[in-house]
Structures are given as C-alpha cells and as structure tokens.
Write a protein that holds these residues in place. Sequence first.
Motif, PDB file in Angstrom:
ATOM      1  N   LYS A 224       0.824  -1.215   0.000  1.00  0.00           N
ATOM      2  CA  LYS A 224       0.000   0.000   0.000  1.00  0.00           C
ATOM      3  C   LYS A 224       0.855   1.261   0.000  1.00  0.00           C
ATOM      4  CE  LYS A 224      -3.721   2.268   2.604  1.00  0.00           C
ATOM      5  NZ  LYS A 224      -4.655   2.126   3.768  1.00  0.00           N
ATOM      6  N   ILE A 225       1.862   1.337   0.889  1.00  0.00           N
ATOM      7  CA  ILE A 225       2.616   2.582   1.028  1.00  0.00           C
ATOM      8  C   ILE A 225       3.717   2.725  -0.016  1.00  0.00           C
ATOM      9  CG2 ILE A 225       2.088   2.763   3.478  1.00  0.00           C
ATOM     10  CD1 ILE A 225       4.917   1.769   4.088  1.00  0.00           C
ATOM     11  N   ARG A 226       4.206   1.613  -0.553  1.00  0.00           N
ATOM     12  CA  ARG A 226       5.328   1.677  -1.487  1.00  0.00           C
ATOM     13  C   ARG A 226       4.908   1.630  -2.956  1.00  0.00           C
ATOM     14  NH1 ARG A 226      10.581   0.530   0.157  1.00  0.00           N
ATOM     15  NH2 ARG A 226      10.856   0.195   2.403  1.00  0.00           N
ATOM     16  N   VAL A 227       3.718   1.076  -3.223  1.00  0.00           N
ATOM     17  CA  VAL A 227       3.297   0.932  -4.620  1.00  0.00           C
ATOM     18  C   VAL A 227       1.948   1.587  -4.875  1.00  0.00           C
ATOM     19  CG1 VAL A 227       2.705  -0.713  -6.442  1.00  0.00           C
ATOM     20  CG2 VAL A 227       4.629  -1.187  -4.930  1.00  0.00           C
ATOM     21  N   PHE A 228       0.926   1.201  -4.129  1.00  0.00           N
ATOM     22  CA  PHE A 228      -0.415   1.681  -4.437  1.00  0.00           C
ATOM     23  C   PHE A 228      -0.527   3.203  -4.295  1.00  0.00           C
ATOM     24  CE2 PHE A 228      -2.186  -2.651  -2.791  1.00  0.00           C
ATOM     25  CZ  PHE A 228      -1.588  -3.283  -3.870  1.00  0.00           C
ATOM     26  N   ARG A 229      -0.056   3.747  -3.190  1.00  0.00           N
ATOM     27  CA  ARG A 229      -0.155   5.194  -2.992  1.00  0.00           C
ATOM     28  C   ARG A 229       0.669   5.974  -4.004  1.00  0.00           C
ATOM     29  NH1 ARG A 229       0.185   5.740   3.633  1.00  0.00           N
ATOM     30  NH2 ARG A 229      -1.935   5.004   4.079  1.00  0.00           N
ATOM     31  N   PRO A 230       1.949   5.656  -4.200  1.00  0.00           N
ATOM     32  CA  PRO A 230       2.740   6.415  -5.189  1.00  0.00           C
ATOM     33  C   PRO A 230       2.173   6.349  -6.605  1.00  0.00           C
ATOM     34  CG  PRO A 230       4.180   5.140  -3.766  1.00  0.00           C
ATOM     35  CD  PRO A 230       2.785   4.700  -3.457  1.00  0.00           C
ATOM     36  N   ALA A 231       1.571   5.232  -6.963  1.00  0.00           N
ATOM     37  CA  ALA A 231       1.021   5.082  -8.316  1.00  0.00           C
ATOM     38  C   ALA A 231      -0.396   5.641  -8.444  1.00  0.00           C
ATOM     39  CB  ALA A 231       1.019   3.612  -8.717  1.00  0.00           C
ATOM     40  N   GLY A 232      -1.001   6.067  -7.335  1.00  0.00           N
ATOM     41  CA  GLY A 232      -2.365   6.583  -7.378  1.00  0.00           C
ATOM     42  C   GLY A 232      -3.416   5.508  -7.526  1.00  0.00           C
ATOM     43  N   MET A 233      -3.137   4.316  -7.011  1.00  0.00           N
ATOM     44  CA  MET A 233      -4.054   3.179  -7.138  1.00  0.00           C
ATOM     45  C   MET A 233      -5.036   3.181  -5.964  1.00  0.00           C
ATOM     46  SD  MET A 233      -1.035   0.512  -8.226  1.00  0.00           S
ATOM     47  CE  MET A 233      -2.061  -0.956  -8.461  1.00  0.00           C
ATOM     48  N   THR A 234      -6.051   3.999  -6.065  1.00  0.00           N
ATOM     49  CA  THR A 234      -6.958   4.230  -4.940  1.00  0.00           C
ATOM     50  C   THR A 234      -8.010   3.140  -4.769  1.00  0.00           C
ATOM     51  OG1 THR A 234      -8.325   5.629  -6.368  1.00  0.00           O
ATOM     52  CG2 THR A 234      -6.660   6.733  -5.020  1.00  0.00           C
ATOM     53  N   HIS A 235      -8.127   2.243  -5.744  1.00  0.00           N
ATOM     54  CA  HIS A 235      -9.146   1.189  -5.656  1.00  0.00           C
ATOM     55  C   HIS A 235      -8.514  -0.201  -5.657  1.00  0.00           C
ATOM     56  CE1 HIS A 235     -12.180   4.235  -6.126  1.00  0.00           C
ATOM     57  NE2 HIS A 235     -11.659   4.626  -7.271  1.00  0.00           N
ATOM     58  N   THR A 236      -7.268  -0.288  -5.208  1.00  0.00           N
ATOM     59  CA  THR A 236      -6.549  -1.558  -5.174  1.00  0.00           C
ATOM     60  C   THR A 236      -6.250  -1.929  -3.730  1.00  0.00           C
ATOM     61  OG1 THR A 236      -5.560  -1.101  -7.322  1.00  0.00           O
ATOM     62  CG2 THR A 236      -4.492  -2.775  -5.963  1.00  0.00           C
ATOM     63  N   SER A 237      -6.416  -3.207  -3.410  1.00  0.00           N
ATOM     64  CA  SER A 237      -6.226  -3.635  -2.029  1.00  0.00           C
ATOM     65  C   SER A 237      -6.038  -5.147  -1.985  1.00  0.00           C
ATOM     66  CB  SER A 237      -7.442  -3.246  -1.176  1.00  0.00           C
ATOM     67  OG  SER A 237      -8.606  -3.907  -1.659  1.00  0.00           O
ATOM     68  N   PHE A 238      -5.822  -5.640  -0.782  1.00  0.00           N
ATOM     69  CA  PHE A 238      -5.810  -7.074  -0.525  1.00  0.00           C
ATOM     70  C   PHE A 238      -6.957  -7.400   0.421  1.00  0.00           C
ATOM     71  CE2 PHE A 238      -1.493  -6.255  -1.844  1.00  0.00           C
ATOM     72  CZ  PHE A 238      -1.197  -7.352  -2.636  1.00  0.00           C
ATOM     73  N   PRO A 239      -7.563  -8.580   0.306  1.00  0.00           N
ATOM     74  CA  PRO A 239      -8.610  -8.957   1.259  1.00  0.00           C
ATOM     75  C   PRO A 239      -8.047  -8.992   2.677  1.00  0.00           C
ATOM     76  CG  PRO A 239      -8.544 -10.474  -0.604  1.00  0.00           C
ATOM     77  CD  PRO A 239      -7.306  -9.633  -0.683  1.00  0.00           C
ATOM     78  N   GLY A 240      -8.907  -8.852   3.629  1.00  0.00           N
ATOM     79  CA  GLY A 240      -8.480  -8.977   5.019  1.00  0.00           C
ATOM     80  C   GLY A 240      -8.311 -10.444   5.369  1.00  0.00           C
ATOM     81  N   GLY A 241      -7.094 -10.964   5.224  1.00  0.00           N
ATOM     82  CA  GLY A 241      -6.834 -12.365   5.545  1.00  0.00           C
ATOM     83  C   GLY A 241      -7.695 -13.303   4.720  1.00  0.00           C
ATOM     84  N   PRO A 242      -8.488 -14.140   5.393  1.00  0.00           N
ATOM     85  CA  PRO A 242      -9.289 -15.139   4.665  1.00  0.00           C
ATOM     86  C   PRO A 242     -10.612 -14.609   4.120  1.00  0.00           C
ATOM     87  CG  PRO A 242      -9.571 -15.443   7.014  1.00  0.00           C
ATOM     88  CD  PRO A 242      -8.552 -14.346   6.853  1.00  0.00           C
TER      89      PRO A 242
END
Length: 389
Positions: A224-242
């Motif tokens: 999130k802090i190294r790739v998504f934010r710098p690239a402006g990827m505001t709708h990208t994420s990982f699920p919460g665990g399972p």
Amino acid sequence: MRTRVATAALIAALVTGAAVCPAAAAPAPAGAHPAVSQRPDGPNAAALRQALGGLPDRNTTAALVRVGGRGSWHGSAGVRDLSTGRGPLDNARFRAGSTTKVVTSALVLQLAAEKRIDLDGTVQHYLPGLLSADFEPITVRQLLTFTSGLQPGASLGPENAEGYENRFRTLTPRDVVAASVAKGPYRGPGEGPGRKQRYGNIDYTVLGMLIERATHDTYEHQAKIRVFRPAGMTHTSFPGGPDPRIHGPHHRGYQRLTSGAVVDATEWNMSDRWAVGDMISTTADLEKFLVALFRGKIVPQPLLEREMFTLPDVEGATMSAGLQRYDLGHGRVIWGKSGARPGYNTLIAATRDLSRTLVYSVNAVDAKGETMNPVAARVVRAAFAPAES
C-alpha cells in the motif's frame, strides 16, 4: 501456471493473425466507449469493439479493456451478474491474480535499492530455518526470476474440482512453503538454483515472507505505502486475511467445473495466494501501475532495467523479475504479466516506451484453463496488431 504458458505461447502468433480466427462482425457491445484519441497511430477502436462483441457467451460473461499509450480507448461488454443480466461496470474491481507478482517484485527491488536486501543474499541468510539442509543456497534474485529450484507447495485442489469445494478453507502461506520444503529441491541433470527457469507461485510466496522479515511490517501494508499510494491506485487492495469477498463494485466471477456445471466463484478465500496472486484491483488502477513502473517511479531506473527488463542467463528464459518478455517479431517487443483466478483473467502489458499499453479483466468460466480465453485472444490481437493491418 497453465494460463501463463498459454498466454506466453500465443501472444506473438495472435498479433500476426495466426492461431486465432478473426471475430465475426458484431455491433459495438453495450458499455464500449469510442477512442479518446483519433491519432492515426492510436488504438484500432473498431477492432477492439469487435473483439468484445457477442458477450456474454459460453466462455466469457464480461470483459473490461483499457488500451493506452499513443491515444487511448476503453470499453466493457457482457453482464456483471448472470442472474440479473445487468450490464457491465467500467469501474468494476476484480481478482488480479498473478499480476500481484509484479507488485511483489517491485517491493523487493525497492528494498534492494535501500540496501535492506541484497539480491545476491540467500534465503538461508534472510529466513533462517525456512529451508532444510537438503537445499543449496538460493539467492533472492533466483526467487525473483523463477530459478530457485523450489518445488510447488500445498494447494486445496484444482479450481474446477475439489478446489471449488474447499474455497472457504484457509491454507496459510507458511503451510504452502512447508509442503514445498518437505518435497525437497528439484533433482536431476541441470536442476538446482540458477540452472532452470520454472514458473510457479512458490518463489513469490517466499519473497512475501522476505519482505515482511526485512521491513518488520505486513506485506499488504508495504504494498500500500510503497506501490499503491505512489502510483495513485486508490481502488486496489488485498482482502483482510481469509475474507472471501470482493468489496465495492464488481462483476460476478464464474467457474466451469469438471461436471460441466457453471458455478458462481466470486467468493473465494485466496489467502494462500497472498504475495503471489491475492490482489484486487481495477483496470484503471493497473494502467496507472504499469505506466508508473515503466517510467521508473516505482523501482529506480538502474534496477528496473537490470532486473525487470533483462532476462536471466538461463536457456529458454522468458521471465525477468516479475515480468514476461513477448517477442512480436519485426523488432516489436512487449513486457507484461498475466493473472488468473477462478472467474477472472487479467493481463497488463506494454511496449517498453509505453507507446502502447493494454490492461484487461476478462470474466472467463475457465480462467485457469490450458488454452487462452477467446475474448482475451481477440483483445490482445486488436491491441497490439501492426498499424498497417
């Protein structure tokens, strides 16, 4: 793995017209948009609209496509939900599959630039006790380039069979690696670290562990802090665990089982895929990532060229550190990465100079199949065909 191999083998043939028949003429699909740019060297809007014609069909329920570079075009077709027949969503989120590996590679290379990881350092040094004494030293670079000699880890079964029945079970990344280690390294002539490229998930599962050990943080937060934010990827994420859900607007994903039945595969616990293929994104976000990465805004240029745009010195290698090289002939080369999870096929690809970029999400009912999805094949051909065609 099967989908990556199919994609790699077909892309060059597709753009020259071999290996795939042209789509039958079809009206513009609902949701398709005209080209934003009308420049003569821009995307072939008519061919792209035709590529998306006829959805939903037996193999594909929906598709989202973004083509950029010199001019731009984006379109969508099909239905977001078979039960309602509602049209597609341009901003739909989807499981991005193994395109996640490009994010993982970028994180490792950032840490290498910061001298927190040495690419020639070993797994045995950074993750002591993870591998048994049966293994030769395996370097970080060998993990990045799929030349580690590690065997596949545990799984919950094929997605079109018992994997579907097990879709809500949890298999941790550490369990996956432990099963690989228990098998020992690949053995035989020419085997061993650095001697053979063998694409798979296990190398990048270990890299996820390495990222967490080097940063004392979670893989997801580092992404999130190294790739998504710098690239402006505001709708990208990982699920919460399972968590098996896709939160926010999305298309339903469907899987054809060995019985022939087509089932809803949208909700699926993918936590075992983690740093390998658990990312959820949008076509707009992945396009931002592709452009930022190729411009050196995510990985410093020297490392970017040396590690991501250079193949390892291994016979038959097609994969660099997270990217795959596709030779289209006549001096044309693209770099990219495909991904597949049940119900969702993804591709990010571009020429090195970003004169042409492509991102798609295709809702395929056999996303992990041995052959390339017909709609995806048509899209690739339309996006990267020579201008004179």
